[in-house]
Design a protein around this motif. Structure first.
Motif, PDB file in Angstrom:
ATOM      1  N   TYR A   1     -12.577  -5.302   9.021  1.00  0.00           N
ATOM      2  CA  TYR A   1     -11.789  -4.969   7.813  1.00  0.00           C
ATOM      3  C   TYR A   1     -10.837  -3.818   8.056  1.00  0.00           C
ATOM      4  O   TYR A   1     -10.897  -3.184   9.092  1.00  0.00           O
ATOM      5  CB  TYR A   1     -12.734  -4.633   6.657  1.00  0.00           C
TER       6      TYR A   1
ATOM      7  N   VAL B   1      -9.544  -8.871   5.350  1.00  0.00           N
ATOM      8  CA  VAL B   1     -10.867  -8.834   5.989  1.00  0.00           C
ATOM      9  C   VAL B   1     -11.040 -10.129   6.766  1.00  0.00           C
ATOM     10  O   VAL B   1     -10.733 -11.199   6.276  1.00  0.00           O
ATOM     11  CB  VAL B   1     -12.018  -8.668   4.972  1.00  0.00           C
TER      12      VAL B   1
ATOM     13  N   SER C   1      -5.178  -0.101   4.213  1.00  0.00           N
ATOM     14  CA  SER C   1      -6.582  -0.389   3.913  1.00  0.00           C
ATOM     15  C   SER C   1      -6.729  -1.847   3.519  1.00  0.00           C
ATOM     16  O   SER C   1      -5.797  -2.490   3.044  1.00  0.00           O
ATOM     17  CB  SER C   1      -7.024   0.505   2.751  1.00  0.00           C
ATOM     18  N   SER C   2      -7.923  -2.363   3.721  1.00  0.00           N
ATOM     19  CA  SER C   2      -8.199  -3.724   3.266  1.00  0.00           C
ATOM     20  C   SER C   2      -8.542  -3.716   1.781  1.00  0.00           C
ATOM     21  O   SER C   2      -8.822  -4.738   1.191  1.00  0.00           O
ATOM     22  CB  SER C   2      -9.350  -4.332   4.064  1.00  0.00           C
ATOM     23  N   ARG C   3      -8.559  -2.544   1.232  1.00  0.00           N
ATOM     24  CA  ARG C   3      -8.938  -2.425  -0.180  1.00  0.00           C
ATOM     25  C   ARG C   3      -7.693  -2.178  -1.014  1.00  0.00           C
ATOM     26  O   ARG C   3      -6.856  -1.356  -0.660  1.00  0.00           O
ATOM     27  CB  ARG C   3      -9.923  -1.263  -0.293  1.00  0.00           C
ATOM     28  N   TYR C   4      -7.589  -2.884  -2.100  1.00  0.00           N
ATOM     29  CA  TYR C   4      -6.479  -2.674  -3.020  1.00  0.00           C
ATOM     30  C   TYR C   4      -7.097  -2.262  -4.336  1.00  0.00           C
ATOM     31  O   TYR C   4      -7.658  -3.086  -5.054  1.00  0.00           O
ATOM     32  CB  TYR C   4      -5.660  -3.963  -3.168  1.00  0.00           C
ATOM     33  N   PRO C   5      -7.027  -0.954  -4.627  1.00  0.00           N
ATOM     34  CA  PRO C   5      -7.902  -0.425  -5.674  1.00  0.00           C
ATOM     35  C   PRO C   5      -7.618  -0.916  -7.086  1.00  0.00           C
ATOM     36  O   PRO C   5      -8.545  -1.156  -7.839  1.00  0.00           O
ATOM     37  CB  PRO C   5      -7.713   1.080  -5.569  1.00  0.00           C
TER      38      PRO C   5
END
Lengths: 333, 432, 429
Positions: free
Chosen positions: C429, C279, C260-264
């Motif tokens: 993304y 992204v 994922s492009s998200r790193y929580p």
């Protein structure tokens, strides 16, 4: 044999380092006075194979015009001064601060009594040619162009009977004055001579650079150049318009087909055989225009830009003041 | 928080103000949130006043040094204009600039540029970037560098505004942020005194315009959660600046100036644009370029300069007076510069051609030793005989006048790139 | 990367599109571009790469080195590279020597068998450049410093003139310096540059960050983040005949790509660890085309459309997007979105009256006919962002619409605007 433009040929070309803006000839001789960019006024006898150019005096900037008036030659320059010089003794007779800005051109009435000077202060001043006394100030040219820049008053010429005087400015506005009273007789417009570029370069070029009345006084010729595309260069065709000025009508136009640049000098043949237009850009030209046929009789390239000419009495010899040289041309058959 | 990137000029008269200001910054650094620093009116006013700025009067096409800053009256190449004395003894400039002659105490002249490039395009690129691009590295121009050095990250006004209404030469040196990226690209005005897209579309009400922007922010914030990217951040920052920039539309409106002020600058396009430049500068825009085109007088050089130099003289003098009265002159650097000058040789069309071997420019105001003259061309104006400099030293001098270290490095990837070529020294003699 | 950012490259573009479509191996594309056979109509357009650059040999030398070998030798043009021991002036001029005999002859490429490159060393000595590849491998030049005789030159001129008249490429030289470059670069051992550069570039394209950054700084002082991986991928590429499709498939199917492009939680890891997807901003063409597609009424592109027809419609959309694309900037590595773009999206006539128009085939035109807010939000979301709305978004957008019940069409426009200007739309993304 009458002067024949078809026979135009170069007699001599004398190289110089300066730019010659004006030339005046002593009647009956080949003796000329020259107005130079080195601020000097020169005299030379152009009948000599290798004439000696003698400096008779100096202005403080470019000398732009010389005329003969009686026993004097009068010079005007970018220093705003008028100087009278004795044609024989070659000494200065008088000097006047005549204009606040550049003097562009001088003219003398045919009887030699009145001298006109035009300058970038946009005033034409009339002087008593003998005494240097100011006779009149002619104001009829606006100081600013329609685009809020300083205008310039380039040209003036007397009519053959001396009763009228014409002046022409940068924007193509011409005024004909009554010499005696200073009254505006009429105005004429040659707007094509002025190019304002509002889009590409946002400044202007052009202007009326020369004026001449015909021998009978009925016609007024106006010289300059046509509308310019790229105003970085003198790239429009040399242009002459002719007016029946008393009736406010333009009777002929010569939009030019061969040479580009400014028509710096106009001279009618006294009998109306032709109208000489001289000028140039990087090169120069001499054009002989036939007013009746409304076409050019003869158009000849000159090596470099011609600023002024003086003709002899027979109109068969042309003495030309040019960029970096003096030229002598013959029209003898 | 609003951290300013510029330096102070370091002159003793500002020491107290600087302390006061730094106190404000320290407090901000210690935890004042957001725009806290700006909320302190005294500090904010001081900050606005002390911010350094620059106006570049770009004389596109190449104005003649001989008809402006380096006259040579009385020599063959000198042309018809005389030189006049100025308010600084011994310094003469062209008679076409009588107003600047009286204001020479604010201005220094550089008469020894040898930039070796007489081509409009590449010459302009060098003179606007201070150097030549590399095949794979586009340098930022002066405006982009100053936008970055003098602007504020959260600025509500544009950082770099460029006027160029004439079409000729416009493509020669378009404003370019180069490797600094489009955050520092100019807001370019080509046709209208109002920037493009700065005014709300009439079909969208002000309330809706604001609300939809908030909606956009909410949605984008959700997307940005857990994602770290400078590019992503720049997207949101750009939108956050929109409303502020739209409020700066008034700055571009010359009719908001009193008539007396408009008369001072005069009715020409150039005059009006310089007046707008002053409005922008006053509101905190760090860099404005006003291009006056087109000086390329291959024919009729003297007529062209007789027309255009008095306008430059008038407008520049008006600008110096106006900035002086507002207390902004000592913080504002005014540059007159072109891609090159013009040949001493006068051609048969009474023109002067392209010439980059010995020409001039001027610097006025901020950081400048007024009345100084650097360098010398020979008697005919054909070559530099003393103090020869190129674009790099000129740029180093400009940066120094604005309190920016010319050897400061930017990084392009891992490659360090100094603001001016390595080893370039400013001309100290013209710096205050 | 090959187009050089101008419009002249239409034919080059056609060539590349065709080559990639038929999965032409990368070494063959390289050969086609550097050694184009202009008699072969199938390879028409490939010559444009050289032709458009041949007027500026320094630029050509620098760009070939960057594009095909991941190396920027332009600093070494004036001096030995100050920071990188690998690059000397000999490298720059050695590469230049491969191209210096090439010129344009009436719109066709021509190459001489002789010609030399000389340069001044930093110590001011003049030096003859030997044809030399970046690896240091020099190429023997049969011509050497030989100059052709007057007679040979005359003959050559005649040949060239004849080719011009016939609008044909001039005959190929017996010894071609460019052919030598291709040959040398692809030799085992020398090929590392070539294979590693394209692997790194493809990796960058897929992940938004190269294994070596920047892409043109592949040298000993700038180690890859994952040297073994780069080496393995390069070897695999060579072993499989430079099959780009295989390479891209490998990258796209990798675990790294699926991240994922998200790193929580916590600070995001460095980009060169590839622990989180990057992204990436859309290119101008992608953005303009996406804008067009996202605001087209979905029912005008039904699933029942034949593939041919569908492709035609997409092509039309791309063409109509081309003009708008010019208003956007090409993103580089450290791209920043300009305020000019934000103003354009916020206030332009084009956005308001064209992109957000409510005509028959436009998205807003469709939305305004949907009564139920929930459905409306869902259609808008699917069309613009290709996904369903979350509950939170349903609530947010639903409220926004409800508060503007008196101006529903305007409200639809504003909702679509907020989606189009949002980061989710702007970025890949």
């Amino acid at each position: 044999m009458a002067a024949n433009p078809e026979k135009l040929k170069v007699v001599s070309q004398l190289s110089r380092r300066d730019i010659l803006f004006g030339i005046a000839r002593v009647p009956g001789t080949a003796r000329v006075f020259l107005a130079s960019s080195d601020a000097g006024v020169y005299v030379a006898d152009l009948s000599q194979p290798k004439p000696d150019f003698k400096e008779i005096g100096k202005h403080k900037s470019y000398v732009t015009s010389v005329v003969l008036a009686g026993s004097s030659v009068v010079s005007g320059g970018y220093d705003g001064r008028l100087c009278w010089w004795d044609t024989q003794k070659l000494t200065q007779v008088r000097a006047l601060d005549a204009h606040k800005k550049w003097i562009r051109k001088l003219a003398v009435s045919p009887d030699g009594r009145a001298l006109a000077s035009v300058a970038d202060d946009m005033v034409c001043r009339l002087w008593d040619a003998a005494s240097g006394k100011l006779l009149n100030e002619l104001r009829g040219h606006t100081e600013k162009t329609p685009h809020h820049f300083s205008s310039m008053l380039y040209a003036c010429a007397f009519s053959p009977n001396g009763k009228h005087l014409a002046t022409g400015d940068k924007t193509g506005h011409i005024v004909v004055w009554e010499t005696a009273t200073g009254r505006q007789v009429t105005t004429l417009e040659a707007p094509v001579m002025y190019t304002w570029d509002p889009v590409q370069r946002v400044h202007s070029i052009g202007g009326i650079r020369s004026l001449a009345f015909s021998g009978d006084g009925a016609l007024l010729a106006v010289g300059g150049m046509g509308k310019v595309g790229n105003i970085d260069h003198l790239e429009a065709k040399a242009r002459v318009e002719v007016f029946d000025w008393q009736n406010g009508k333009r009777t002929a136009e010569f939009p030019g087909d061969k040479f580009t640049g400014l028509v710096e000098r106009l001279e009618f043949h006294p009998k109306g055989d032709w109208l000489l237009a001289a000028g140039g850009a990087m090169d120069g030209f001499l054009m002989f225009l036939d007013l009746k046929a409304k076409k050019a009789l003869k158009q000849e390239k000159v090596q470099t830009h011609v600023h002024d000419v003086a003709l002899n009495e027979d109109r068969d010899t042309i003495y030309a003041a040019c960029h970096g040289r003096v030229g002598v041309f013959s029209l003898k058959g | 928080m609003a951290v300013r990137r510029n330096n102070f000029c370091g002159s003793p008269e500002h020491a107290i103000d600087r302390r006061g200001f730094l106190g404000g910054v320290a407090a901000g650094a210690a935890g004042l949130a957001g725009l806290g620093v700006l909320a302190e009116p005294a500090v904010a006013a001081e900050m606005k006043k002390q911010q350094k700025r620059c106006i570049l009067l770009w004389l596109a096409g190449g104005a003649s040094q001989l008809e402006t800053w380096d006259p040579k009256p009385g020599v063959e190449t000198g042309g018809p204009f005389s030189a006049i004395p100025t308010s600084v003894p011994g310094v003469h400039i062209s008679e076409l600039m009588p107003k600047m002659a009286q204001r020479m105490k604010h201005t220094c002249l550089i008469r020894s540029l040898n930039t070796r490039n007489g081509d409009h395009n590449s010459g302009a690129q060098i003179m606007i970037r201070g150097r030549r691009d590399e095949p794979n590295l586009k340098y930022p121009d002066l405006g982009a560098v100053l936008a970055r050095e003098l602007g504020r990250a959260d600025s509500q006004v544009p950082d770099y505004v460029a006027f160029y209404f004439a079409t000729e030469g416009r493509g020669s040196a378009p404003g370019s942020a180069g490797f600094l990226g489009s955050r520092y690209a100019p807001m370019e005005l080509y046709k209208s005194m109002m920037p493009e897209n700065i005014v709300r579309h009439k079909d969208v009400s002000d309330g809706d315009h604001k609300d939809r922007a908030e909606l956009r922010d909410l949605l984008s914030k959700q997307f940005a959660r857990g994602r770290v990217s400078p590019t992503l951040a720049s997207h949101n920052e750009a939108y956050q600046r929109v409303r502020g920039l739209m409020a700066s539309d008034k700055l571009f409106d010359v009719t908001r100036e009193p008539q007396t002020m408009r008369d001072l600058y005069g009715p020409t396009q150039f005059g009006e644009q310089v007046l707008v430049a002053r409005r922008l500068i006053e509101a905190g825009v760090p860099f404005v370029r006003v291009s006056r085109a087109w000086w390329d007088s291959h024919g009729q050089n003297f007529e062209t300069h007789q027309e255009m130099v008095p306008e430059l003289d008038h407008v520049m003098a008006a600008l110096l007076d106006d900035l002086g009265q507002r207390g902004l002159l000592e913080h504002t650097l005014i540059i007159t510069l072109a891609e090159f000058g013009r040949t001493p040789q006068i051609n048969p069309s009474l023109g002067r051609d392209h010439f980059a071997s010995a020409w001039s420019c001027s610097l006025s105001g901020c950081g400048i030793k007024g009345g100084a003259v650097w360098g010398k061309s020979d008697q005919t104006g054909n070559r530099v005989v003393d103090g020869e400099i190129g674009a790099a030293q000129l740029f180093a001098t400009i940066y120094s006048a604005l309190g920016i270290n010319p050897q400061k490095h930017y990084y392009v990837g891992s490659r360090p790139v100094p603001l001016t070529d390595p080893g370039t020294k400013p001309i100290k003699a013209v710096l205050a | 990367m090959l187009m050089g950012g101008n419009n002249r490259g239409r034919s080059l573009n056609d060539y590349l599109t065709r080559a990639l479509k038929e999965n032409r191996p990368w070494d063959r594309i390289f050969r086609d571009l550097v050694l184009p056979d202009e008699n072969d109509p199938a390879k028409k357009g490939a010559g444009e790469f050289l032709r458009s650059r041949i007027m500026d040999l320094d630029r050509l030398t620098a760009e070939v080195s960057v594009v095909f070998f991941g190396v920027n030798v332009s600093c070494a043009q004036c001096h030995d590279h100050p920071k990188v021991d690998d690059w000397k002036q000999d490298h720059f001029y050695g590469m230049k020597a491969f191209f210096s005999r090439t010129f344009d002859n009436g719109g066709f490429l021509a190459e001489r068998e002789y010609g030399e490159v000389r340069f001044k060393t930093t110590k001011g000595q003049e030096k003859l450049a030997k044809m030399m590849f970046l690896s240091g491998r020099a190429v023997d030049d049969p011509a050497g410093t030989r100059k052709p005789s007057g007679e040979e030159q005359r003959k050559e001129r005649e040949q060239l003139e004849a080719a011009k008249r016939k609008r044909q490429p001039p005959p190929a030289p017996k010894f071609s310096a460019r052919a030598k470059l291709v040959e040398t670069a692809l030799q085992p051992g020398q090929g590392d540059f070539f294979a590693r550069a394209i692997v790194n570039r493809m990796w960058h394209r897929v992940f938004g960050h190269g294994l070596v950054m920047p892409l043109d700084q592949m040298h000993s002082a700038n180690e890859p983040s994952h040297p073994e991986l780069l080496q393995w991928l390069a070897r695999d590429l060579v072993e499989h005949h430079y099959d780009l499709r295989r390479l891209v498939r490998g990258l796209v199917l990798s675990k790294a790509y699926s991240r994922s492009s998200r790193y929580p939680t916590g600070p995001a890891p460095r980009p060169d660890l590839f622990a989180v997807a990057r992204v990436r901003p859309l290119t101008p063409m992608q953005l303009a085309t996406s804008l067009r597609l996202a605001t087209t009424d979905p029912s005008s592109l039904p699933a029942s459309l034949k593939l041919e027809e569908f492709e035609k419609r997409i092509e039309q959309t791309e063409n109509s997007a081309r003009g708008f694309a010019r208003d956007f900037e090409q993103p580089g590595d450290d791209f920043q979105v300009s305020v000019t773009e934000a103003l354009l999206f916020s206030n332009s006539e084009r956005m308001q009256r064209d992109v957000l128009a409510d005509g028959g085939d436009r998205l807003v035109g469709r939305l305004k006919q949907i009564q139920e807010t929930k459905v409306l939000v869902d259609v808008a979301m699917r069309n613009v962002l290709s996904r369903a709305a979350t509950e939170e978004e349903q609530r947010l957008l639903g409220d926004y619409l409800k508060r503007r019940a008196d101006r529903r069409v305007e409200a639809c426009r504003q909702v679509v605007w907020a989606l189009l200007t949002g980061s989710e739309f702007r970025f890949n993304y």
